[in-house]
Design an enzyme around this catalytic site. Sequence first.
Site, PDB file in Angstrom:
ATOM      1  N   HIS A  68       0.848  -1.201   0.000  1.00 35.50           N
ATOM      2  CA  HIS A  68       0.000   0.000   0.000  1.00 35.50           C
ATOM      3  C   HIS A  68       0.883   1.252   0.000  1.00 35.50           C
ATOM      4  O   HIS A  68       2.110   1.151   0.035  1.00 35.50           O
ATOM      5  CB  HIS A  68      -0.977   0.001   1.183  1.00 35.50           C
ATOM      6  N   ASP A  72       6.019   4.125   5.126  1.00 39.96           N
ATOM      7  CA  ASP A  72       6.812   3.088   5.805  1.00 39.96           C
ATOM      8  C   ASP A  72       6.750   1.754   5.050  1.00 39.96           C
ATOM      9  O   ASP A  72       7.387   0.781   5.428  1.00 39.96           O
ATOM     10  CB  ASP A  72       6.386   2.921   7.274  1.00 39.96           C
ATOM     11  N   HIS A  73       6.017   1.762   3.917  1.00 40.26           N
ATOM     12  CA  HIS A  73       5.945   0.562   3.060  1.00 40.26           C
ATOM     13  C   HIS A  73       6.432   0.823   1.631  1.00 40.26           C
ATOM     14  O   HIS A  73       6.764  -0.117   0.915  1.00 40.26           O
ATOM     15  CB  HIS A  73       4.510   0.027   3.025  1.00 40.26           C
ATOM     16  N   HIS A 157      -7.631  -1.187   5.622  1.00 40.64           N
ATOM     17  CA  HIS A 157      -6.508  -0.319   6.032  1.00 40.64           C
ATOM     18  C   HIS A 157      -6.537   1.050   5.363  1.00 40.64           C
ATOM     19  O   HIS A 157      -6.846   2.041   5.993  1.00 40.64           O
ATOM     20  CB  HIS A 157      -5.171  -1.011   5.792  1.00 40.64           C
ATOM     21  N   ASP A 178      -0.284  -4.151   5.810  1.00 42.32           N
ATOM     22  CA  ASP A 178      -1.124  -3.678   6.917  1.00 42.32           C
ATOM     23  C   ASP A 178      -2.574  -3.957   6.553  1.00 42.32           C
ATOM     24  O   ASP A 178      -2.973  -3.736   5.399  1.00 42.32           O
ATOM     25  CB  ASP A 178      -0.929  -2.172   7.142  1.00 42.32           C
ATOM     26  N   GLU A 203       1.439  -8.530   9.781  1.00 41.47           N
ATOM     27  CA  GLU A 203       1.789  -7.394  10.644  1.00 41.47           C
ATOM     28  C   GLU A 203       1.310  -7.692  12.062  1.00 41.47           C
ATOM     29  O   GLU A 203       0.387  -8.494  12.264  1.00 41.47           O
ATOM     30  CB  GLU A 203       1.134  -6.114  10.111  1.00 41.47           C
ATOM     31  N   HIS A 414       6.492  -6.040  11.589  1.00 38.79           N
ATOM     32  CA  HIS A 414       5.791  -4.770  11.789  1.00 38.79           C
ATOM     33  C   HIS A 414       5.158  -4.697  13.178  1.00 38.79           C
ATOM     34  O   HIS A 414       3.964  -4.469  13.319  1.00 38.79           O
ATOM     35  CB  HIS A 414       4.712  -4.615  10.699  1.00 38.79           C
TER      36      HIS A 414
END
EC number: 3.1.27.-
Length: 600
Positions: A68, A72-73, A157, A178, A203, A414
């Site tokens: 996504h 942080d991804h 999410h 996530d 996660e 995560h």
Amino acid sequence: MPEIRVTPLGAGQDVGRSCILVSIAGKNVMLDCGMHMGFNDDRRFPDFSYITQNGRLTDFLDCVIISHFHLDHCGALPYFSEMVGYDGPIYMTHPTQAICPILLEDYRKIAVDKKGEANFFTSQMIKDCMKKVVAVHLHQTVQVDDELEIKAYYAGHVLGAAMFQIKVGSESVVYTGDYNMTPDRHLGAAWIDKCRPNLLITESTYATTIRDSKRCRERDFLKKVHETVERGGKVLIPVFALGRAQELCILLETFWERMNLKVPIYFSTGLTEKANHYYKLFIPWTNQKIRKTFVQRNMFEFKHIKAFDRAFADNPGPMVVFATPGMLHAGQSLQIFRKWAGNEKNMVIMPGYCVQGTVGHKILSGQRKLEMEGRQVLEVKMQVEYMSFSAHADAKGIMQLVGQAEPESVLLVHGEAKKMEFLKQKIEQELRVSCYMPANGETVTLPTSPSIPVGISLGLLKREMAQGLLPEAKKPRLLHGTLIMKDSNFRLVSSEQALKELGLAEHQLRFTCRVHLHDTRKEQETALRVYSHLKSILKDHCVQHLPDGSVTVESILIQAAAPSEDPGTKVLLVSWTYQDEELGSFLTSLLKKGLPQAPS
């Protein structure tokens, strides 16, 4: 023995810079390529030297998958592809492909244009990186090459978030990214089928949390906002541009309308319009209620929420401001926080998780004197509230997903080590599934067994052994037994036993062919002629003339009928089962040649 190897380069016993390296049946896949918001040095990116020691990245990696658009991804993607050097395919969903470059460019502006950071990717690098992206649809099986295939599942999410199944032959890994197992005001709940992967990588952000009722949290949030503005205070809600922002905007918009409140609500300039645009564009990704009402009313066009101008921060009187980013690590939310922090009438509500090192994490940990840039100390007098509107699965949701997918093993990423340890024990004890939680740079190796143990019923075994001693039958047996799978156990039983256990009646599929004959006699006489003709030719077959006038050859049925429109023509209906297809085709061809003339 075949094996799956997993090495977190980021998000191993940690939240931030998600990046997991998976080797499955000789294929190498990188899952996510994020940055850590708590660092401004080399630690912000994953340690790619782990991969590049043995040559070019493109030669080693078969593909990269981005779950996504959160930084942080995906935040290290341009650095990875354009500066470290990767030319292979990058897979993500269509909404992620559309939104990812906007957030990357926003962050680049903060890091380079405002903070003057060096060794950072450029705008052109973002564009070049996005050219390597292959967008995928939900539930679409994508062949990366002849052996490797991937498939995306809905993750909730944020808009466009997906879980991915990676499959090579009979071996498979599911990576959740996530996800949220609870539907909210604008997105649905995550869903995956009973795919039974060898490994589920999930996660574990809220590994020890079981959330209270969502309605209670919403009521509490509205109460705190309302009380603060009633006493003349200002409320800052740090959010990321898409996701919780829309969720909380819908909530406040409805409350303001119901209470007829006049206190202004603002949202970071430009991002409201962008968010609106993408929610309209990707409406199928939202929940059922929004899809149904979208034609009459767009839930994302807000009457009470206006675009924010930075000059408004100094205005007297109460207001509510949604500002980005969500962890108070940079940008407009941090600027407003610095201005309002000294007034105890004001409030900051943190609606999501904050990684270590960010201002958001510091104030949630109780720090009230913060050292800012230039060694300035900021004293925080405003009220600080944490209210979890985070779109991550809680412990109950994670357990639910593991139960849904039925993996052989689970690997946690995560999350924080202590919380992971708790969840690891819970999964192993309650679900009886082995669970792992590697740190960054640590490799977990899982042997995979290509064989599946199958139980066989004694009755079927005896029958098959007896059949083996008999001379070979003329017709091959199409069905020897039935494989039944229940509670992850396999049994081979006779077809009769399977039908009985499942409460099913046996059905037979027959094929019928029509053969037209010129014959003025009655149907019974035509059928008798057919019987005599076939009896004289088929010496090795059982040919019978039945009382109802039909003819059988083994299991093949032949009936004569007279069409009403032409009494001089007869129609022979030749029907057979799939097992007797060869004989049925032969008889049809034979009858099409006609019957021998009967003596007059």
